[in-house]
Design a protein around this motif. Structure first.
Motif, PDB file in Angstrom:
ATOM      1  N   TYR A 191       1.159 -17.095  32.906  1.00  0.00           N
ATOM      2  CA  TYR A 191       0.564 -15.754  32.850  1.00  0.00           C
ATOM      3  C   TYR A 191       1.153 -14.960  31.701  1.00  0.00           C
ATOM      4  O   TYR A 191       0.433 -14.320  30.916  1.00  0.00           O
ATOM      5  N   ILE A 192       2.474 -14.998  31.516  1.00  0.00           N
ATOM      6  CA  ILE A 192       3.113 -14.242  30.440  1.00  0.00           C
ATOM      7  C   ILE A 192       2.723 -14.813  29.089  1.00  0.00           C
ATOM      8  O   ILE A 192       2.486 -14.061  28.124  1.00  0.00           O
ATOM      9  N   GLN A 227      -0.509 -13.463  28.201  1.00  0.00           N
ATOM     10  CA  GLN A 227      -0.365 -12.077  27.753  1.00  0.00           C
ATOM     11  C   GLN A 227       0.175 -12.022  26.334  1.00  0.00           C
ATOM     12  O   GLN A 227      -0.259 -11.181  25.526  1.00  0.00           O
ATOM     13  N   GLN A 269      -2.337 -12.411  23.615  1.00  0.00           N
ATOM     14  CA  GLN A 269      -3.226 -11.272  23.423  1.00  0.00           C
ATOM     15  C   GLN A 269      -2.542 -10.079  22.756  1.00  0.00           C
ATOM     16  O   GLN A 269      -3.184  -9.084  22.424  1.00  0.00           O
ATOM     17  N   VAL A 270      -1.206 -10.126  22.573  1.00  0.00           N
ATOM     18  CA  VAL A 270      -0.465  -9.016  21.974  1.00  0.00           C
ATOM     19  C   VAL A 270       0.149  -9.503  20.679  1.00  0.00           C
ATOM     20  O   VAL A 270       0.764 -10.584  20.645  1.00  0.00           O
ATOM     21  N   TYR A 280       5.128  -6.627  23.089  1.00  0.00           N
ATOM     22  CA  TYR A 280       5.387  -8.041  22.861  1.00  0.00           C
ATOM     23  C   TYR A 280       6.831  -8.388  23.226  1.00  0.00           C
ATOM     24  O   TYR A 280       7.115  -9.421  23.838  1.00  0.00           O
ATOM     25  N   LEU A 330       7.207  -8.639  26.935  1.00  0.00           N
ATOM     26  CA  LEU A 330       6.683  -9.904  27.464  1.00  0.00           C
ATOM     27  C   LEU A 330       7.614 -11.077  27.146  1.00  0.00           C
ATOM     28  O   LEU A 330       7.798 -11.980  27.958  1.00  0.00           O
TER      29      LEU A 330
END
Length: 586
Positions: A246-247, A250, A253-254, A380, A383
């Motif tokens: 999941y991370i 993420q 996307q960043v 970022y 994350l």
């Protein structure tokens, strides 16, 4: 002619005719036997009685270590006493069998003495206290010795009694001591065996410390607990993997780096995107202008700065393409010209410059890679921090899982080895318990043997007791002179009668009217009796006198032999009176 038959009168007549010979035969035979009975050396016997006395302390309290029967012990003691050494010592000490030693060997004399020694076991009907059954047991025994000298006979029996008593005590003491020593040695051997089995058991426990039978239940519980931890660790790893995926989604996307474009202050572009855009602008400007054009120089500097910032090089590929083209041109020029040709030198110089530029570009790229890895986007960075935490948790969970799996394998190995270990452990324990039981039994026997040995040392056990000491013999036990004389009388009488019958049977002379009648079958008319002369009458008178004298002398001799050799007359008289009183009931 008919055979002449004989009757008692014929034998009476024959006795009268052969009376001298018959009397001679009777006197010779009877005289020889009487002389032999008188001259036969007397043999005296002395005896002693030894009582087998049971131990003073009851066997229920103290049990003796000597379990053989009394008869057996008597025979064993007899074998010791009758040894060659003991008998020769007695013979030498008391001067026995002196004449025999001159004519016979030592072994023959010893065998002769053994025959002169008599052992008689006295038994009685008893009830065995342990089984309650009636049986026969030896309660005493007697020792006797026959010899010609009464004093020596008594001393020999005394010596034999002493030997029997001492040998019995010696034998019993030796047996109790040997039994005690044997049991002590057996106890020591068992103690060493127990120490060895204890060491084996300790070594076995050390080698199989975690697989012993008493730890099976604990290992089972630990295995179940470890399996629970394994399931929890795997579930945690699955959750961490899901969190990591999941991370990572993420993060994709960043953008890690955020900056402002010159034309739009509100627009934030990534350095790599800006580098790609400037590279495109640089190529388009380079196609229009020369390398020294101000816009080209400015873009080149900006591109270099972005390359150092991002660590991404877009010019390396172009430089590498130029190097390849120059190398092809250089190869063609060398084919046409020599190495000193200006075109060859120019191309080599250009190739060296491009290679130096490529090296410098790559060095700048390596220098800028460190700064390119440091994102400046807070989202970022957050994350990345979460991702690093998830990775660390995953590593820790994986390490825990590996540890739990190793423990699971170890516990399973223990449980698999447990039956085999239990068999080996049980075998050692059984052997140890068996040795301990034997050790306890032997230790108890050692104590009993010690008490029994003390019992024998204090003469409280079964022993031989002299109850009838040897007496000095007063009269010989053999020969039986009366029996010999009576036998001589019977033998002399039988020989005389046998001679009479044989002599009369062989005599064919005719005597008397009966003989004439049997010979001629006619009875005689008259019988003239025999008329003895004066001389014959004198001879008869002399013969009668001699017979009376011989009879009187024989009677006196018989009375003397009876009184001095067989039994005194006064003793015989009292015995006869006692018998008469018993018979008559007086």
């Amino acid at each position: 002619m008919e055979e002449q038959s004989k009757d008692i009168s014929d034998f009476i007549g024959a006795f009268r005719r052969y009376r001298r010979k018959i009397l001679s035969i009777f006197i010779v035979i009877f005289g020889v036997t009487a002389v032999a009975a008188v001259l036969w050396p007397p043999t005296y016997r002395s005896s002693a009685t030894i009582l087998i006395e049971s131990q003073e302390v009851p066997q229920d309290l103290v049990r003796s270590t000597i379990t053989s029967f009394a008869t057996q012990r008597i025979q064993q003691t007899q074998a010791r006493v009758m040894s060659r050494t003991h008998l020769m010592n007695i013979i030498d000490q008391y001067g026995l069998y002196e004449d025999e030693l001159r004519t016979q060997t030592t072994e023959q004399v010893i065998e002769m003495m053994r025959e002169d020694i008599a052992l008689d076991v006295i038994s009685a009907d008893v009830v065995d206290p342990r089984s309650g059954r009636p049986s026969t047991a030896a309660i005493a025994f007697s020792i006797a010795y026959d010899g010609q000298v009464p004093t020596k006979v008594q001393r020999v029996v005394n010596e034999l009694v002493s030997l029997y008593l001492s040998e019995n005590l010696k034998t019993r003491s030796e047996r109790t001591e040997e039994t005690h020593l044997f049991l002590r040695k057996e106890s020591g051997d068992l103690s060493k065996s127990i120490a060895e089995i204890e060491a084996r058991l300790a070594q076995f426990k050390e080698n199989n410390l975690h697989a012993l039978p008493e730890l099976v239940q604990l290992n089972q519980q630990l295995l179940e607990r470890t399996e629970t931890h394994i399931r929890d660790s795997r579930n945690k790893l699955e959750r961490l993997d899901e969190r990591r995926f999941y991370i990572q989604g993420q993060l994709q996307q960043v953008e890690p780096h955020m900056t402002m474009t010159p034309g739009a202050a509100a627009v934030i572009l990534d350095p790599e995107i800006r580098l790609k855009a400037l590279s495109a602008d640089f190529l388009s400007l380079k196609a229009k202008y020369s390398d020294t054009h101000p816009d080209v120089v400015r873009l080149k500097k900006e591109i270099d700065a972005l390359e150092r910032e991002t660590g991404v090089t877009v010019m390396d590929a172009e430089i590498e393409e130029q190097i390849a083209v120059v190398r092809v041109d250089l190869s063609r020029a060398k084919e046409r010209y020599s190495a000193e040709h200006p075109d060859v030198a120019r191309l080599e110089q250009k190739l060296a410059g491009l290679e130096e530029e490529l090296v410098a570009s790559r060095a700048a790229q390596d220098e800028a890679s460190d700064t390119a890895d440091n994102p400046n986007n807070p989202a970022y960075i957050n994350l990345l921090t979460q991702l690093d935490q998830v990775k660390n948790d995953a590593l820790h969970a994986r390490a825990n899982l590996d540890g739990f799996l190793a423990k699971q394998e170890e516990y399973e190995s223990r449980l698999v080895k447990a039956p085999q270990v239990e068999r080996g452990y049980s075998a050692i324990v059984r052997e140890r318990e068996s040795l301990l039981r034997r050790f306890q039994e032997v230790r108890g026997k050692v104590m009993e043997a010690g008490v029994a040995q003390q019992l024998e040392e204090e003469s409280k056990g079964e022993r031989f007791v002299l109850i009838d000491p040897p007496q000095l013999p007063e009269k010989p036990v053999k020969p039986n002179r009366g029996a010999i004389i009576f036998l001589g009388f019977i033998l002399a009488l039988g020989a005389s009668l046998t001679f009479l019958m044989i002599a009369e049977g062989l005599d064919n002379a005719v005597r008397g009217a009966k003989g004439i009648e049997s010979l001629f079958d006619i009875p005689p008319l008259a019988t003239v009796p025999y008329l003895s002369t004066a001389e014959e009458l004198a001879d008869k008178q002399t013969l009668y006198t001699r017979l009376i004298t011989v009879a009187a002398g024989g009677t006196v001799a018989a009375i003397a032999i009876l009184h001095f050799i067989i039994i005194p007359l006064d003793v015989l008289w009292f015995r006869v009176l006692r018998k008469l009183s018993v018979v008559l009931g007086l």
